[in-house]
Design a protein around this motif. Structure first.
Motif, mmCIF file in Angstrom:
data_model
loop_
_atom_site.group_PDB
_atom_site.id
_atom_site.type_symbol
_atom_site.label_atom_id
_atom_site.label_comp_id
_atom_site.label_asym_id
_atom_site.label_seq_id
_atom_site.Cartn_x
_atom_site.Cartn_y
_atom_site.Cartn_z
ATOM 1 N N VAL A 195 0.978 -1.201 0.162
ATOM 2 C CA VAL A 195 -0.088 -0.095 -0.015
ATOM 3 C C VAL A 195 0.880 1.343 -0.097
ATOM 4 O O VAL A 195 0.772 2.295 -0.841
ATOM 5 C CB VAL A 195 -1.091 0.041 1.322
ATOM 6 N N LEU A 196 1.819 1.335 0.688
ATOM 7 C CA LEU A 196 2.897 2.396 1.036
ATOM 8 C C LEU A 196 3.703 2.663 -0.451
ATOM 9 O O LEU A 196 3.790 3.899 -0.900
ATOM 10 C CB LEU A 196 3.771 2.392 2.001
ATOM 11 N N ASP A 197 3.878 1.386 -1.016
ATOM 12 C CA ASP A 197 4.460 1.617 -2.601
ATOM 13 C C ASP A 197 3.579 2.363 -3.361
ATOM 14 O O ASP A 197 4.035 3.385 -3.981
ATOM 15 C CB ASP A 197 4.801 0.149 -2.883
ATOM 16 N N ILE A 198 2.386 1.815 -3.405
ATOM 17 C CA ILE A 198 1.612 2.418 -4.479
ATOM 18 C C ILE A 198 1.049 3.799 -4.242
ATOM 19 O O ILE A 198 1.199 4.659 -5.191
ATOM 20 C CB ILE A 198 0.429 1.488 -4.610
ATOM 21 N N LEU A 199 0.813 4.138 -2.805
ATOM 22 C CA LEU A 199 0.535 5.510 -2.597
ATOM 23 C C LEU A 199 1.799 6.226 -3.029
ATOM 24 O O LEU A 199 1.544 7.531 -3.733
ATOM 25 C CB LEU A 199 0.568 5.817 -1.079
ATOM 26 N N GLN A 245 3.468 9.036 2.207
ATOM 27 C CA GLN A 245 3.233 7.910 2.897
ATOM 28 C C GLN A 245 2.491 8.269 4.389
ATOM 29 O O GLN A 245 1.408 7.514 5.152
ATOM 30 C CB GLN A 245 4.253 7.107 3.457
ATOM 31 N N ARG A 246 2.570 9.359 4.833
ATOM 32 C CA ARG A 246 1.813 9.857 6.169
ATOM 33 C C ARG A 246 0.406 10.160 5.789
ATOM 34 O O ARG A 246 -0.150 10.058 7.074
ATOM 35 C CB ARG A 246 2.597 11.099 6.742
ATOM 36 N N PHE A 247 -0.055 9.863 4.599
ATOM 37 C CA PHE A 247 -1.397 9.911 4.421
ATOM 38 C C PHE A 247 -2.158 8.765 4.606
ATOM 39 O O PHE A 247 -3.233 8.489 4.842
ATOM 40 C CB PHE A 247 -1.704 10.321 3.029
ATOM 41 N N ALA A 248 -1.280 7.672 4.667
ATOM 42 C CA ALA A 248 -1.734 6.375 4.890
ATOM 43 C C ALA A 248 -2.803 5.939 6.119
ATOM 44 O O ALA A 248 -3.914 5.445 5.883
ATOM 45 C CB ALA A 248 -0.807 5.167 5.025
ATOM 46 N N ASP A 249 -2.624 6.751 7.364
ATOM 47 C CA ASP A 249 -3.438 6.578 8.256
ATOM 48 C C ASP A 249 -4.550 7.909 8.541
ATOM 49 O O ASP A 249 -5.345 7.875 9.584
ATOM 50 C CB ASP A 249 -2.827 6.571 9.579
#
Lengths: 296, 331
Positions: free
Chosen positions: B130-134, B141-145
């Protein structure tokens, strides 16, 4: 790149954000505070009650509460017509009311939410069948059916819970149905399907969390109404049976003494009103806190 | 010609009821559409609102079963392939990024959904993917959460693209992916889509009514009118030499940035025909400036021209013996 992408804003934790949103929700804080207090009193009733709630003492009948001239701290809320300590009965009565509220909501909520989700998600014949069942159910007056059932099989706490639980799912079904219809037309449901998700996954993981705010509101309303219904049934003598200390039953037992010992009705009546008030405030506040549009 | 995804005489009709006791009527949203989607191309589908573009997209995604006709993925009917197999290879990007992201899930959980559904890897591997594709779609990557409501429209659309790409699909069906976005953000998203296509060797079906965008990114264009494909051509010839009168009108309707010119006249009139009651013959004939004798009686078939690549469904271009007919469209 838009501006927000480069802003180094730190991410507050979920709990921190929830707490921040709770501040300023005065009504909710008051309601939830009251509710927690009543729940604690109910849970710790055996430790808090000054006397055995079932212990009768005819020599000490209808002693008034402590704020009357004849009252004493031995029985802070006085005693009832059989000489039982009223504070102890009130505390144990809270257990009955909360037990009924929670159990009825769980039973009715499971039935109603399942029906509403299925009808709203699948539509078509499923929806037609559900609507028909709900209409049938709505044509039965709850209190009359409850009276008939209790008269037939005899009253007891669990009969009351079961009867109310099996009758009061209609609002869950109706509200969950329309909420589900709204959510299922969203593209994220289509995206989950396009990702290969199963229907169960979509209904439980995509739809259900998004109708939770409405579910909570209905649950609080129904809990309050179930508690009132139990009080009404007990008042009519067809609900919880003596000597269990239900608030409705306490009011019923005191009605003959209304003009001489007013507190016997006023105390459980106020407790009931306070509990309903607390539940409704909490439900209203929770909806505001949980709904995602208001968050941020 | 290597067709990856093929629509064969695809038809979808809806029963439209107007009250309990009225007669239900049939609306043909898509009517006998045959298309080949070739590996590596960007096939644009254009047409005005209500012409069946989105219904076609939903069928290609397997979200809506066709009433008639078939969709095949490398020669196999997607009905027989199973939902998950199709999901692995064909993914959507929807128009409205405000409706396509579940507001109760974090960005990481939204993007990880396809991985979860297909049981790919452990939670940790999924997180890394997921982090890769973001990263790949240009989101830090800080948008992930975070939750979708904390993101702008363009950022949300990047999340939707990340979700579509996380399973490495071959075909991405973009249903007006930029029309809900600000103009300034539109080009970013388009450039991102084009970059990803080159890097990952994707095939796009690109549904749009923005002809400028289509000219910019498509390799072939299918023009739809009232549920039918009326012209199919490579982008260059379509824009240089539109043949169907409807395509000509569509191109003429593009607004020019010249302020003095006003609205262009398309000679179409205002009468958009009722899709519940389509006109006989060529469904475009009531609005066509060049209609003649057979137009209101005979439905023109989509015929390939002599080169074999481009096709048009119009009586102005009669079939010659050299012309090969595409699979016959149903009336």
């Amino acid at each position: 790149m838009s501006l927000a992408l480069s802003s180094p804003a730190a991410q507050p934790s979920r709990t921190a954000r929830l707490l921040r949103r709770l501040r300023g929700q005065h009504a909710f804080l008051v309601g939830a505070g009251l509710l927690v207090l009543i729940a604690l009193l109910a849970v710790f009733a055996p430790l808090l009650a000054p006397h055995d709630p079932y212990l009768q003492n005819l020599a000490q009948r209808t002693i008034p509460p402590v704020w009357y001239a004849k009252g004493s701290w031995v029985h802070p809320l006085g005693t009832d017509q059989l000489g039982r300590d009223y504070l102890s009965r009130l505390l144990y009565g809270a257990r009955i009311s909360l037990l009924i509220g929670v159990s009825v909501v769980i039973i009715a909520g499971l039935i109603g939410t399942t029906m509403g989700l299925l009808a709203g998600y699948f539509g078509g014949r499923m929806d037609m069948a559900m609507t028909f069942i709900v209409t049938t159910r709505l044509s039965l007056p709850v209190i009359l059916v409850a009276l008939a059932v209790v008269a037939m099989v005899g009253g007891s706490l669990w009969i009351v819970i079961l009867v109310l639980g099996l009758l009061k799912w209609d609002r869950f079904a109706v509200v969950m149905r329309s909420a589900t219809q709204q959510v299922r037309s969203q593209d994220y449901v289509a995206a989950a399907r396009a990702a290969g998700a199963s229907t169960a996954h979509i209904v439980l993981r995509e739809v259900l969390p998004n109708i939770a705010p409405q579910l909570i509101v209905v649950a609080t309303l129904e809990a309050a109404s179930a508690i009132l219904l139990e009080a009404a049934l007990s008042f009519l003598g067809l609900g919880v049976q003596p000597p269990l200390p239900s608030w409705g039953l306490m009011i019923s037992e005191a009605k003959a003494y209304m003009f001489f010992s007013f507190w016997l009705i006023a105390i459980p009546g106020s407790a009931l009103a306070l509990l309903i008030f607390a539940i409704n405030l909490t439900g209203d506040g929770l909806r505001d806190v949980i709904s995602p549009d208001g968050r941020g | 010609m290597n067709a990856l995804l093929t629509a064969d005489a695809l038809t979808r009709s809806f029963e439209v009821g107007q009250g309990m006791f009225r007669r239900r009527r049939t609306l043909h949203a898509v009517n006998g559409v045959s298309l080949d989607i070739r590996k590596g191309e960007v096939l644009a589908i254009v047409g005005e609102s209500g012409c069946g573009k989105s219904t076609l997209a939903r069928m290609l995604l397997g979200l809506l079963p066709p009433s008639a006709g078939a969709i095949t993925l490398e020669g196999r009917n997607i009905r027989d392939l199973g939902h998950k197999t199709v999901a692995r290879r064909v993914q959507p990007v929807f128009q409205d990024p405000y409706s396509s992201l579940n507001p109760r899930r974090t960005i990481a959980s939204i993007v990880a959904l396809p991985l979860e559904v297909h049981g790919v890897g452990t939670a940790e591997e999924r997180r890394r993917k997921v982090l890769d594709i973001l990263d790949r779609v240009g989101l830090p990557q800080r948008f992930a959460d975070r939750y979708p409501r904390e993101l702008s429209g363009g950022q949300r659309q990047r999340v939707a693209i990340a979700r579509a790409l996380v399973m490495n699909p071959e075909i991405v069906i973009c249903d007006e992916p930029t029309s809900a976005l600000d103009v300034s953000v539109q080009s970013q998203i388009l450039n991102l889509l084009m970059d990803l296509q080159k890097e990952l060797g994707l095939t796009y079906v690109f549904i749009s009514h923005n002809l400028a965008v289509v000219e910019h990114i498509a390799t072939r264009v299918a023009v739809m009118y009232l549920g039918r494909v009326v012209e199919l051509a490579d982008t260059d010839s379509l824009f240089r030499n539109p043949r169907h009168p409807y395509t000509q009108a569509l191109l003429a309707s593009v607004l020019t940035p010249e302020p003095g010119l006003g609205l262009p006249d398309t000679h179409l009139g205002v009468a958009f025909p009722d899709p519940l009651n389509p006109p006989p013959g060529c469904s475009f004939h009531p609005r066509c400036p060049r209609r003649f004798e057979p137009c209101d009686k005979v439905t023109p078939a989509l015929l390939r021209d002599a080169g074999g690549e481009n096709a048009v469904a119009c009586h102005l271009y009669p079939p010659s013996p050299a012309n090969a007919s595409l699979p016959k469209t149903k009336n």
